[in-house]
Design a protein around this motif. Structure first.
Motif, PDB file in Angstrom:
ATOM      1  N   GLN A 162       0.826  -1.211   0.000  1.00 35.60           N
ATOM      2  CA  GLN A 162       0.000   0.000   0.000  1.00 35.60           C
ATOM      3  C   GLN A 162       0.862   1.264   0.000  1.00 35.60           C
ATOM      4  O   GLN A 162       0.700   2.171   0.807  1.00 35.60           O
ATOM      5  CB  GLN A 162      -0.941   0.000   1.205  1.00 35.60           C
ATOM      6  N   GLU A 163       1.776   1.291  -0.944  1.00 35.00           N
ATOM      7  CA  GLU A 163       2.745   2.387  -1.002  1.00 35.00           C
ATOM      8  C   GLU A 163       2.074   3.747  -1.085  1.00 35.00           C
ATOM      9  O   GLU A 163       2.582   4.745  -0.559  1.00 35.00           O
ATOM     10  CB  GLU A 163       3.664   2.182  -2.206  1.00 35.00           C
ATOM     11  N   GLY A 164       0.905   3.812  -1.718  1.00 39.48           N
ATOM     12  CA  GLY A 164       0.213   5.091  -1.856  1.00 39.48           C
ATOM     13  C   GLY A 164      -0.260   5.685  -0.554  1.00 39.48           C
ATOM     14  O   GLY A 164      -0.610   6.872  -0.497  1.00 39.48           O
ATOM     15  N   GLU A 165      -0.298   4.901   0.512  1.00 35.08           N
ATOM     16  CA  GLU A 165      -0.731   5.404   1.810  1.00 35.08           C
ATOM     17  C   GLU A 165       0.371   6.200   2.524  1.00 35.08           C
ATOM     18  O   GLU A 165       0.099   6.858   3.532  1.00 35.08           O
ATOM     19  CB  GLU A 165      -1.146   4.235   2.711  1.00 35.08           C
ATOM     20  N   PHE A 166       1.599   6.141   2.019  1.00 35.78           N
ATOM     21  CA  PHE A 166       2.709   6.838   2.662  1.00 35.78           C
ATOM     22  C   PHE A 166       2.861   8.243   2.091  1.00 35.78           C
ATOM     23  O   PHE A 166       2.323   8.578   1.035  1.00 35.78           O
ATOM     24  CB  PHE A 166       4.000   6.027   2.514  1.00 35.78           C
ATOM     25  N   PHE A 167       3.630   9.069   2.779  1.00 33.11           N
ATOM     26  CA  PHE A 167       3.776  10.467   2.421  1.00 33.11           C
ATOM     27  C   PHE A 167       5.169  10.731   1.855  1.00 33.11           C
ATOM     28  O   PHE A 167       6.170  10.663   2.569  1.00 33.11           O
ATOM     29  CB  PHE A 167       3.541  11.350   3.655  1.00 33.11           C
ATOM     30  N   ASP A 168       5.212  10.998   0.550  1.00 36.13           N
ATOM     31  CA  ASP A 168       6.477  11.340  -0.115  1.00 36.13           C
ATOM     32  C   ASP A 168       7.555  10.281   0.143  1.00 36.13           C
ATOM     33  O   ASP A 168       8.721  10.605   0.397  1.00 36.13           O
ATOM     34  CB  ASP A 168       6.995  12.707   0.344  1.00 36.13           C
ATOM     35  N   LEU A 169       7.171   9.020   0.081  1.00 39.34           N
ATOM     36  CA  LEU A 169       8.117   7.928   0.341  1.00 39.34           C
ATOM     37  C   LEU A 169       8.949   7.637  -0.901  1.00 39.34           C
ATOM     38  O   LEU A 169       8.395   7.333  -1.963  1.00 39.34           O
ATOM     39  CB  LEU A 169       7.362   6.662   0.756  1.00 39.34           C
ATOM     40  N   ASP A 170      10.259   7.742  -0.778  1.00 36.67           N
ATOM     41  CA  ASP A 170      11.175   7.380  -1.853  1.00 36.67           C
ATOM     42  C   ASP A 170      11.864   6.080  -1.444  1.00 36.67           C
ATOM     43  O   ASP A 170      12.675   6.071  -0.503  1.00 36.67           O
ATOM     44  CB  ASP A 170      12.200   8.486  -2.077  1.00 36.67           C
ATOM     45  N   LYS A 171      11.552   4.989  -2.128  1.00 31.49           N
ATOM     46  CA  LYS A 171      12.108   3.688  -1.737  1.00 31.49           C
ATOM     47  C   LYS A 171      13.629   3.692  -1.744  1.00 31.49           C
ATOM     48  O   LYS A 171      14.268   2.935  -1.002  1.00 31.49           O
ATOM     49  CB  LYS A 171      11.578   2.588  -2.661  1.00 31.49           C
ATOM     50  N   ALA A 172      14.248   4.521  -2.561  1.00 25.42           N
ATOM     51  CA  ALA A 172      15.711   4.576  -2.629  1.00 25.42           C
ATOM     52  C   ALA A 172      16.333   5.017  -1.307  1.00 25.42           C
ATOM     53  O   ALA A 172      17.519   4.771  -1.061  1.00 25.42           O
ATOM     54  CB  ALA A 172      16.153   5.519  -3.748  1.00 25.42           C
ATOM     55  N   ASP A 173      15.535   5.665  -0.461  1.00 22.40           N
ATOM     56  CA  ASP A 173      16.044   6.148   0.818  1.00 22.40           C
ATOM     57  C   ASP A 173      15.906   5.119   1.943  1.00 22.40           C
ATOM     58  O   ASP A 173      16.350   5.378   3.064  1.00 22.40           O
ATOM     59  CB  ASP A 173      15.309   7.431   1.236  1.00 22.40           C
ATOM     60  N   TYR A 174      15.304   3.979   1.648  1.00 20.82           N
ATOM     61  CA  TYR A 174      14.968   3.052   2.724  1.00 20.82           C
ATOM     62  C   TYR A 174      15.466   1.628   2.465  1.00 20.82           C
ATOM     63  O   TYR A 174      14.787   0.652   2.775  1.00 20.82           O
ATOM     64  CB  TYR A 174      13.454   3.066   2.970  1.00 20.82           C
ATOM     65  N   GLY A 175      16.640   1.532   1.907  1.00 20.48           N
ATOM     66  CA  GLY A 175      17.254   0.220   1.769  1.00 20.48           C
ATOM     67  C   GLY A 175      17.779  -0.285   3.102  1.00 20.48           C
ATOM     68  O   GLY A 175      17.832   0.454   4.096  1.00 20.48           O
ATOM     69  N   LEU A 176      18.181  -1.539   3.136  1.00 25.19           N
ATOM     70  CA  LEU A 176      18.754  -2.096   4.355  1.00 25.19           C
ATOM     71  C   LEU A 176      20.065  -1.395   4.700  1.00 25.19           C
ATOM     72  O   LEU A 176      20.798  -0.942   3.811  1.00 25.19           O
ATOM     73  CB  LEU A 176      19.009  -3.595   4.182  1.00 25.19           C
ATOM     74  N   LYS A 177      20.355  -1.302   5.988  1.00 31.17           N
ATOM     75  CA  LYS A 177      21.590  -0.680   6.446  1.00 31.17           C
ATOM     76  C   LYS A 177      22.745  -1.662   6.273  1.00 31.17           C
ATOM     77  O   LYS A 177      22.795  -2.706   6.928  1.00 31.17           O
ATOM     78  CB  LYS A 177      21.467  -0.259   7.909  1.00 31.17           C
ATOM     79  N   GLU A 178      23.676  -1.310   5.373  1.00 28.75           N
ATOM     80  CA  GLU A 178      24.778  -2.220   5.061  1.00 28.75           C
ATOM     81  C   GLU A 178      25.904  -2.087   6.074  1.00 28.75           C
ATOM     82  O   GLU A 178      26.160  -1.011   6.618  1.00 28.75           O
ATOM     83  CB  GLU A 178      25.295  -1.962   3.647  1.00 28.75           C
ATOM     84  N   VAL A 179      26.591  -3.206   6.291  1.00 34.30           N
ATOM     85  CA  VAL A 179      27.749  -3.271   7.190  1.00 34.30           C
ATOM     86  C   VAL A 179      28.968  -3.662   6.354  1.00 34.30           C
ATOM     87  O   VAL A 179      28.878  -4.579   5.526  1.00 34.30           O
ATOM     88  CB  VAL A 179      27.516  -4.326   8.299  1.00 34.30           C
TER      89      VAL A 179
END
Length: 421
Positions: free
Chosen positions: A135-152
């Protein structure tokens, strides 16, 4: 790599005057505040071995690693480009643990095309990119590129996978000359693995101390030999072939592993039948890389060489046996007086039933000796905790212990001083 033996005068410890010869303070193994500083100054800033590449045989292969000392859980995964990556095991939506099975505190492994959160089905590809939001449309200005997994940061040396939350050097730079001198050893041919894991009620350094010296062997392990042989060993005592320090790492080279033993009374009937025992199968596997050893092995060039034990700071032991197998020890702190001990024994895959039984005998014999070593640990920890005595004299055969406690103390002091500025 220097090839020298201890001179008639002096001692191994005196080759390293920075260590001194005074009694060593073991408060570092019982003080909760010091332990918290260790976590920050050492474990969150050094390269830590988490597994072998054989655990990741194909694209999408993964395993998780629970690391309380780092306060996190990691996913180690092989991508379609062949690269091995590590990620914090946390979904970017609401912080749920991303990869787990029935019990979130237990490690798991498998193969997948993507990681899907159990909570709201957010999906991540094998490089950690967020690829789907329910339900991506329910979010506000969500850019998936900003929410990848935190790499180590994750690197591989000779098939050993390491991670580091805050690297100060590359893995090769950190492992240094010992690792460079071991390159070319056929680790990748030894894929038959026997593993042990146990929670131990002692500080992590106490168990390293137990395995980093063989001064105890004629006493603690005397019942493993026939009476006459045990009495001879006690009379002789123990003297290693070689010790060497390359801060922060160290090594000890020892005799043993001669196969078959010249004295038949030294071995048990089942060992004679299966041609195996504590030192591993007597028959060397027919693989490339064992006839000409890397320069770091058997630095004394001794004909009775049996094994070299490398202590890669802070918590990895790599022990290579002359008959052609190796093992690793890992010590994962969970509290000032507790840690998880992991042992992995690596052999060339057996070609027949006798070879398989020879490896199994080596594995169970190792466990018997390891239990004898571990049996002292909790007793040591409880008495150290009384603070009745805090400083202890160490002999020349305990030089690796002296080096470990000094390295830990120096790093904690350096970190504390920098934090105070």
């Amino acid at each position: 790599m220097p090839h020298y033996k201890k001179p008639d005068a002096g001692s191994w410890t005196q080759h390293y005057p920075e260590l001194g010869t005074a009694p060593v303070d073991y408060t570092d193994s019982i003080d909760p505040a010091f332990y918290e500083k260790e976590r920050e100054a050492i474990f969150k800033r050094t390269w830590l071995h988490v597994g072998r590449v054989e655990r990741l045989p194909r694209t999408g292969s993964y395993f998780t690693k629970e690391l309380p000392v780092l306060g996190t859980s990691l996913i180690i995964v092989k991508g379609g480009d062949g690269k091995i990556r590590a990620f914090h095991n946390v979904c970017r939506h609401r912080g749920n643990k991303l990869v787990w099975e029935d019990f979130p505190g237990e490690e798991t492994e498998g193969t997948c095309r993507q990681f899907i959160c159990k909570y709201h089905a957010w999906r991540y590809d094998l490089t950690g990119k967020l690829t789907f939001v329910q339900q991506e449309g329910e979010f506000f200005d969500l850019d998936k590129a900003d929410y990848g997994l935190k790499e180590v940061p994750c690197e591989v040396w000779e098939g050993f996978v390491f991670i580091n939350l805050n690297p100060q050097q590359t893995l090769a730079e950190y492992l240094g000359e010992f690792a460079a001198g071991l390159e070319g050893y056929p680790f990748g041919e030894m894929t038959e693995v026997y593993s042990y894991r146990a929670e131990v009620g002692s500080n992590w350094k106490i168990f390293i101390d137990a395995f980093a010296e063989f001064y105890h062997a004629p006493i603690l392990h005397q019942k493993q030999a026939v009476k006459a042989e045990a009495e001879k060993l006690i009379g002789y005592g123990f003297e290693a072939l070689h010790y060497e320090l390359k801060s922060p790492h160290s090594m000890v080279s020892s005799w043993g592993g001669m196969a078959p033993p010249k004295d038949p009374t030294m071995v048990k009937p089942i060992e004679r039948v299966l041609r195996s025992g504590l030192f591993g199968p007597w028959d060397r596997p027919a693989i490339d890389g064992l006839d000409t050893l890397p320069v770091a092995l058997n630095p004394a060039g001794h004909r009775a060489w049996g094994q070299d034990s490398f202590e890669f700071f802070p918590n990895m032991t790599l022990l290579i046996w002359a008959p052609g197998w190796y093992l690793t020890y890992l010590y994962w702190p969970t509290a000032v007086d507790k840690h998880i001990f992991e042992a992995n024994l690596y052999f060339v895959p057996p070609k027949n039933a006798r070879e398989r039984l020879a490896q199994e005998l080596a594995a169970v014999t190792f466990k018997e000796y390891a239990l004898q070593d571990a049996n002292t640990l909790e007793a040591t920890q409880t008495m150290l905790a009384t603070r009745t005595v805090s400083e202890f004299p160490l002999c020349d055969q305990e030089i690796l212990l002296r080096a470990l406690h000094k390295e830990v103390g120096d790093r904690v002091k350096e970190y504390s001083d920098a934090s105070a500025v």
